[in-house]
Scaffold this active site. Structure first.
Site, short mmCIF file in Angstrom:
data_model
loop_
_atom_site.label_atom_id
_atom_site.label_comp_id
_atom_site.label_asym_id
_atom_site.label_seq_id
_atom_site.Cartn_x
_atom_site.Cartn_y
_atom_site.Cartn_z
N GLY A 81 0.82 -1.22 0.00
CA GLY A 81 0.00 0.00 0.00
C GLY A 81 0.85 1.26 0.00
N CYS A 82 1.91 1.26 0.78
CA CYS A 82 2.78 2.43 0.86
C CYS A 82 3.53 2.65 -0.45
CB CYS A 82 3.75 2.28 2.03
SG CYS A 82 2.91 2.16 3.63
N THR A 83 3.93 1.57 -1.09
CA THR A 83 4.61 1.68 -2.37
C THR A 83 3.66 2.24 -3.43
OG1 THR A 83 6.10 -0.14 -1.82
CG2 THR A 83 5.84 0.39 -4.16
#
Length: 186
Positions: A81-83
């Site tokens: 998700g952060c990527t």
């Protein structure tokens, strides 16, 4: 006994991760359930100085007076998700720059992790290392041991203009751009 251990595992490890990812609490959940007390809109955004992997090593909110700041907090470098969220902000970075807005990411990861993450994903905006969570706490975006997925739009005068709690990484950058347009036209 196995059931009790499984419940403890879910309560201690899985539940906080689901909360951080916004899977259990949607964007309309109360602020206290999403990391802490939120700075009221229209008030001064908390100042900070944090180390980064680029430039002279430190970034302060005061460095960006006179322009909009998209300050986004995220849990961890290299997670799916952060990527995705970082990739979307990078994709849309020229549009933010056209609107006199600087994108800044913040997580509890250290400067070395941020440097590797930026190299791996081709990120050109600064990522700040809030390793003790002090800035994340000041923004109501902390769930020990990591920052939560929250974004704050800070106006050119340093005031809090908008907040996004429990965001969806795939569409979030476009949501921020749309709200930025609304605020700039008001």
């Amino acid at each position: 006994m196995k059931i009790l251990l499984a419940r403890r595992f879910v309560a201690r490890l899985i539940l906080p991760i689901l909360l951080v990812c916004g899977l259990l609490l949607g964007p309309s959940a109360p602020a206290y359930a999403l990391g802490g007390e939120q700075v009221p809109l229209g008030q001064a955004a908390p100042g900070f100085t944090l180390p980064t992997h680029v430039g002279d090593g430190d970034v302060s909110l005061a460095d960006y007076l006179g322009q909009w700041v998209v300050l986004y907090f995220y849990p961890k470098d290299f997670t799916p998700g952060c990527t995705l969220e970082a990739q979307r902000f990078q994709r849309d970075l020229p549009e933010f720059m056209e609107r006199n807005a600087q994108v800044i990411g913040v997580s509890a990861d250290d400067v070395d992790s941020h440097a590797e993450f930026c190299d791996s994903e081709g990120l050109t905006f600064p990522l700040l290392a809030d390793v003790d969570g002090a800035v994340s706490r000041a923004y109501g975006s902390w769930m020990r041991p990591m920052s939560m997925r929250h974004t704050y739009l800070i106006g050119p005068d340093g005031t809090m203009q908008e907040r996004f709690l429990g965001v969806r990484p795939a569409i979030h950058s476009q949501e921020v751009l749309a709200r930025l347009d609304e605020l700039q036209q008001a």
